[in-house]
Design a protein around this motif. Structure first.
Motif, PDB file in Angstrom:
ATOM      1  N   VAL A   1     -34.728  26.790   9.884  1.00 16.60           N
ATOM      2  CA  VAL A   1     -35.886  27.685   9.751  1.00 16.60           C
ATOM      3  C   VAL A   1     -35.446  29.086   9.347  1.00 16.60           C
ATOM      4  CG1 VAL A   1     -37.705  28.862  11.068  1.00 16.60           C
ATOM      5  CG2 VAL A   1     -37.376  26.384  11.302  1.00 16.60           C
ATOM      6  N   ALA A   2     -34.410  29.603   9.999  1.00 18.07           N
ATOM      7  CA  ALA A   2     -33.955  30.963   9.702  1.00 18.07           C
ATOM      8  C   ALA A   2     -33.398  31.081   8.285  1.00 18.07           C
ATOM      9  CB  ALA A   2     -32.896  31.386  10.716  1.00 18.07           C
TER      10      ALA A   2
ATOM     11  N   GLU B   1     -35.036  23.806  21.695  1.00  7.84           N
ATOM     12  CA  GLU B   1     -36.403  24.342  21.663  1.00  7.84           C
ATOM     13  C   GLU B   1     -36.398  25.860  21.758  1.00  7.84           C
ATOM     14  OE1 GLU B   1     -39.039  22.730  24.557  1.00  7.84           O
ATOM     15  OE2 GLU B   1     -38.572  20.648  24.048  1.00  7.84           O
ATOM     16  N   ALA B   2     -35.578  26.396  22.655  1.00  2.84           N
ATOM     17  CA  ALA B   2     -35.535  27.850  22.832  1.00  2.84           C
ATOM     18  C   ALA B   2     -35.047  28.539  21.567  1.00  2.84           C
ATOM     19  CB  ALA B   2     -34.634  28.201  24.013  1.00  2.84           C
ATOM     20  N   ALA B   3     -34.022  27.973  20.929  1.00  2.00           N
ATOM     21  CA  ALA B   3     -33.500  28.567  19.691  1.00  2.00           C
ATOM     22  C   ALA B   3     -34.529  28.494  18.572  1.00  2.00           C
ATOM     23  CB  ALA B   3     -32.215  27.851  19.278  1.00  2.00           C
ATOM     24  N   LEU B   4     -35.221  27.362  18.476  1.00  2.00           N
ATOM     25  CA  LEU B   4     -36.239  27.210  17.434  1.00  2.00           C
ATOM     26  C   LEU B   4     -37.410  28.146  17.679  1.00  2.00           C
ATOM     27  CD1 LEU B   4     -37.351  25.870  14.923  1.00  2.00           C
ATOM     28  CD2 LEU B   4     -38.153  23.969  16.359  1.00  2.00           C
ATOM     29  N   ALA B   5     -37.835  28.302  18.934  1.00  2.38           N
ATOM     30  CA  ALA B   5     -38.931  29.220  19.241  1.00  2.38           C
ATOM     31  C   ALA B   5     -38.582  30.628  18.800  1.00  2.38           C
ATOM     32  CB  ALA B   5     -39.233  29.194  20.738  1.00  2.38           C
ATOM     33  N   LYS B   6     -37.342  31.032  19.030  1.00  2.00           N
ATOM     34  CA  LYS B   6     -36.912  32.362  18.605  1.00  2.00           C
ATOM     35  C   LYS B   6     -36.982  32.499  17.091  1.00  2.00           C
ATOM     36  CE  LYS B   6     -33.151  35.684  19.186  1.00  2.00           C
ATOM     37  NZ  LYS B   6     -31.808  35.918  19.797  1.00  2.00           N
ATOM     38  N   ALA B   7     -36.558  31.449  16.370  1.00  2.05           N
ATOM     39  CA  ALA B   7     -36.610  31.486  14.905  1.00  2.05           C
ATOM     40  C   ALA B   7     -38.039  31.497  14.389  1.00  2.05           C
ATOM     41  CB  ALA B   7     -35.853  30.283  14.329  1.00  2.05           C
ATOM     42  N   LEU B   8     -38.944  30.888  15.148  1.00  2.00           N
ATOM     43  CA  LEU B   8     -40.351  30.836  14.733  1.00  2.00           C
ATOM     44  C   LEU B   8     -41.114  32.116  15.056  1.00  2.00           C
ATOM     45  CD1 LEU B   8     -41.304  27.217  15.845  1.00  2.00           C
ATOM     46  CD2 LEU B   8     -41.090  28.041  13.493  1.00  2.00           C
ATOM     47  N   GLY B   9     -40.614  32.897  15.989  1.00  4.34           N
ATOM     48  CA  GLY B   9     -41.355  34.116  16.294  1.00  4.34           C
ATOM     49  C   GLY B   9     -41.101  34.702  17.654  1.00  4.34           C
ATOM     50  N   GLY B  10     -39.983  34.329  18.248  1.00  4.09           N
ATOM     51  CA  GLY B  10     -39.644  34.964  19.510  1.00  4.09           C
ATOM     52  C   GLY B  10     -40.077  34.161  20.718  1.00  4.09           C
ATOM     53  N   ASP B  11     -40.374  34.864  21.795  1.00  2.00           N
ATOM     54  CA  ASP B  11     -40.682  34.208  23.060  1.00  2.00           C
ATOM     55  C   ASP B  11     -42.176  34.030  23.296  1.00  2.00           C
ATOM     56  OD1 ASP B  11     -38.004  34.011  23.765  1.00  2.00           O
ATOM     57  OD2 ASP B  11     -37.982  36.047  24.552  1.00  2.00           O
TER      58      ASP B  11
END
Length: 202
Positions: free
Chosen positions: A74-75, A135-145
């Motif tokens: 994603v990034a 999941e946590a890494a992908l959430a960050k790439a999608l827009g943070g927390d």
């Protein structure tokens, strides 16, 4: 110098994992002790634990590079591609290459490893911890927390896991990777179409 040191550490880590997996495949995960792994790899137990805090991590080391794979895709996606576009293309490429991570691989060594992994409750549980970090890494790439990003990441990682597990199940039941390929591609297309309908990342 630090790059050389890191490469040396990674070679040691890989050698330890390879020694452990060979023992696990030969005798079963639960029948092999950490002391036996250290002896086979010709290191002390404290050295082994510096590289791998838990016995399960020795078996799952080959997943370590994939833990943040979806986030990296994603990034690093091309300009104009949505996150889902990039992830869909990445998964389809993995299927075409018979990447073991997709589950669409019938190489005997891969099948033996998958039987070990999915047949050992402790490893299955540890794999879910890896997926939580994915999941946590992908959430960050999608827009943070933000909750929306976390919900989206959870859905995407679940879809990727289920697609791979279905391929593993069918190949384990006797189907070939080549014979299953077109159906696996179709399953990816249906899954990502569903994600597009339900997520604001089309």
């Amino acid at each position: 110098m630090s790059g050389l040191r890191e490469r040396k550490k990674e070679r040691t880590r890989q050698a330890l994992s390879d020694a452990a997996v060979a023992l696990f495949l030969a005798r079963g995960f639960d029948a092999v002790s950490v002391a036996e792994i250290a002896e086979a790899a010709d290191v002390s137990k404290p050295t082994l634990f510096r590289y791998f805090p838990a016995k399960e991590d020795l078996a799952l080391h080959r997943f370590a590079d994939h833990e943040d794979e979806a986030a990296r895709v994603v990034a690093g996606r091309p300009a104009g591609d949505s996150p889902l576009d990039a992830l869909r293309a990445h998964v389809l490429d993995g299927l075409a290459r018979r990447d073991p991570v997709t589950g669409l691989c019938d190489h005997p060594a891969v099948l033996a490893y998958q039987r070990l992994l999915y047949g050992t409750p402790a490893l299955v549980a540890r794999m879910y911890a890896y997926q939580g970090r994915s999941e946590a890494a992908l959430a960050k790439a999608l827009g943070g927390d933000a909750v929306d990003a976390r919900v989206a990441a959870g859905q995407i990682v679940a879809v990727l896991r289920i697609l791979a597990e279905e391929n593993v199940r069918r190949i384990g039941a006797g189907e070939s990777a080549d014979g299953l390929y077109e159906e696996a591609v179709a399953a990816v297309e249906r899954a990502f179409a569903g994600l597009r309908r339900g997520l604001p990342y089309a």
